[in-house]
Design an enzyme around this catalytic site. Structure first.
Site, short mmCIF file in Angstrom:
data_model
loop_
_atom_site.label_atom_id
_atom_site.label_comp_id
_atom_site.label_asym_id
_atom_site.label_seq_id
_atom_site.Cartn_x
_atom_site.Cartn_y
_atom_site.Cartn_z
N ASP A 12 -98.56 85.98 50.59
CA ASP A 12 -99.08 85.48 51.72
C ASP A 12 -99.63 86.14 53.39
O ASP A 12 -98.46 86.09 53.94
CB ASP A 12 -97.31 84.49 52.54
CG ASP A 12 -96.79 83.71 51.25
OD1 ASP A 12 -97.17 82.55 50.75
OD2 ASP A 12 -96.13 83.93 51.30
N GLY A 14 -103.13 85.29 53.85
CA GLY A 14 -104.17 84.75 54.35
C GLY A 14 -105.35 84.74 53.42
O GLY A 14 -106.70 84.67 54.25
N LYS A 15 -105.47 85.29 52.07
CA LYS A 15 -106.70 85.26 51.10
C LYS A 15 -106.62 83.94 51.05
O LYS A 15 -108.28 83.83 51.08
CB LYS A 15 -105.79 85.69 49.88
CG LYS A 15 -105.59 86.92 49.42
CD LYS A 15 -105.62 87.22 47.94
CE LYS A 15 -103.81 86.33 47.11
NZ LYS A 15 -103.23 86.56 48.24
N THR A 16 -106.38 82.75 51.19
CA THR A 16 -106.99 81.91 51.01
C THR A 16 -107.93 81.09 52.29
O THR A 16 -109.28 81.11 52.06
CB THR A 16 -106.29 80.33 50.36
OG1 THR A 16 -105.72 80.47 49.06
CG2 THR A 16 -106.65 79.03 50.58
N LYS A 37 -110.52 80.27 41.47
CA LYS A 37 -109.49 80.75 41.24
C LYS A 37 -108.34 80.95 40.12
O LYS A 37 -107.71 80.16 39.87
CB LYS A 37 -108.48 80.05 42.65
CG LYS A 37 -106.98 79.94 42.50
CD LYS A 37 -106.77 81.17 43.70
CE LYS A 37 -105.21 81.26 43.48
NZ LYS A 37 -104.58 82.46 45.12
N ALA A 118 -104.28 86.86 42.64
CA ALA A 118 -103.59 86.25 43.53
C ALA A 118 -102.30 87.27 43.65
O ALA A 118 -102.17 88.92 43.44
CB ALA A 118 -102.57 85.18 41.92
N ASN A 176 -106.59 89.89 59.38
CA ASN A 176 -105.88 88.15 59.64
C ASN A 176 -104.36 88.52 60.09
O ASN A 176 -103.62 88.97 60.06
CB ASN A 176 -105.79 87.41 58.05
CG ASN A 176 -105.23 85.87 58.79
OD1 ASN A 176 -105.25 85.38 59.46
ND2 ASN A 176 -104.54 85.58 57.19
N PRO A 205 -107.93 84.83 64.13
CA PRO A 205 -106.57 84.55 64.96
C PRO A 205 -105.57 83.70 64.50
O PRO A 205 -105.85 83.05 63.17
CB PRO A 205 -107.54 83.99 66.08
CG PRO A 205 -108.41 83.07 65.57
CD PRO A 205 -108.48 84.10 64.43
#
Length: 221
Positions: A12, A14-16, A37, A118, A176, A205
């Site tokens: 969680d 912000g990799k995606t 992925k 992941a 991020n 941002p």
């Protein structure tokens, strides 16, 4: 062909989001892109098929047409550690399975092949293997997503050092902003710029609900 593995300092972070922005960046250059992925947990079952939001984002932002299964060969329903989810489903995540999926996409000859991990860097895929060791086996360049929040300095430096110790190239890192009211954001980023021996590619941002409207410039990549 440029091949990058996108990892994060934690889950969680912000990799995606960053992978989506990177694919858009390369697409705007007229390059043929593929987002991969290989492992996703927390999938939803629709019409009898498991699909994952993050994998769909990569599929929809790749310039080359791909099936869902090509983008995400290992899909699991419960939002838990993938190796536990795999064992519960009676499956196994293997290096050979990951490599088969990667080789299939390499044969499509994209200009950029972006592989999103992941969790964090040391993600177990079994009781004895870690995803980062497969990344090292494939000699993928790494892009590190740092979720800027309290504790990010330690997480970022540990991850960057681990990548280096495995003999891999850290192509760069992305800051991020995941918690907008984090204190001393500018100073934290400056500390990491001084400590990480790889370029800061971009600062993203905080914009949880407006990703499609984000305009981020990536440098040195």
């Amino acid at each position: 062909m440029r091949q990058y593995f996108v990892t994060g300092t934690d889950t969680d972070v912000g990799k995606t989001v960053v992978s989506q922005l990177l694919l858009r960046h390369f697409n705007q250059q007229g390059l043929k892109t593929i987002g991969f992925k290989p492992i996703a947990a927390g999938c939803e079952r629709k019409n009898g098929k498991l699909t994952n939001h993050d994998a769909l984002v990569l599929k929809n932002n790749s310039s080359m047409t791909l099936s869902y299964d090509e983008v995400n060969p290992y899909a699991f329903e419960p939002p838990i550690a993938p190796h536990i989810a795999a064992a519960s489903a009676g499956h196994a995540i293997t290096f050979s399975g990951l490599t088969t999926g990667l080789m299939h996409l390499r044969q499509k000859q994209p200009d950029v092949l972006l592989v999103e991990g992941a969790g964090g860097w040391y993600l177990p895929i079994s009781d004895s293997q870690y995803l980062c060791d497969w990344v090292a086996e494939q000699r993928l360049e790494v892009i590190l997503v740092v979720g800027i929040k309290l504790g990010c300095l330690n997480h970022a430096l540990l991850t960057a050092n681990s990548i280096k110790n495995q003999g891999l190239k850290l192509a760069g890192w992305v800051a991020n902003i995941v918690i907008p009211d984090t204190l001393n954001i500018t100073q934290n980023i400056a500390t990491l710029e001084n400590a990480i021996a790889a370029p800061l590619l971009a600062t993203v941002p905080y914009s949880r609900d407006h990703i499609d409207q984000l305009s981020v410039s990536f440098s040195q990549i």
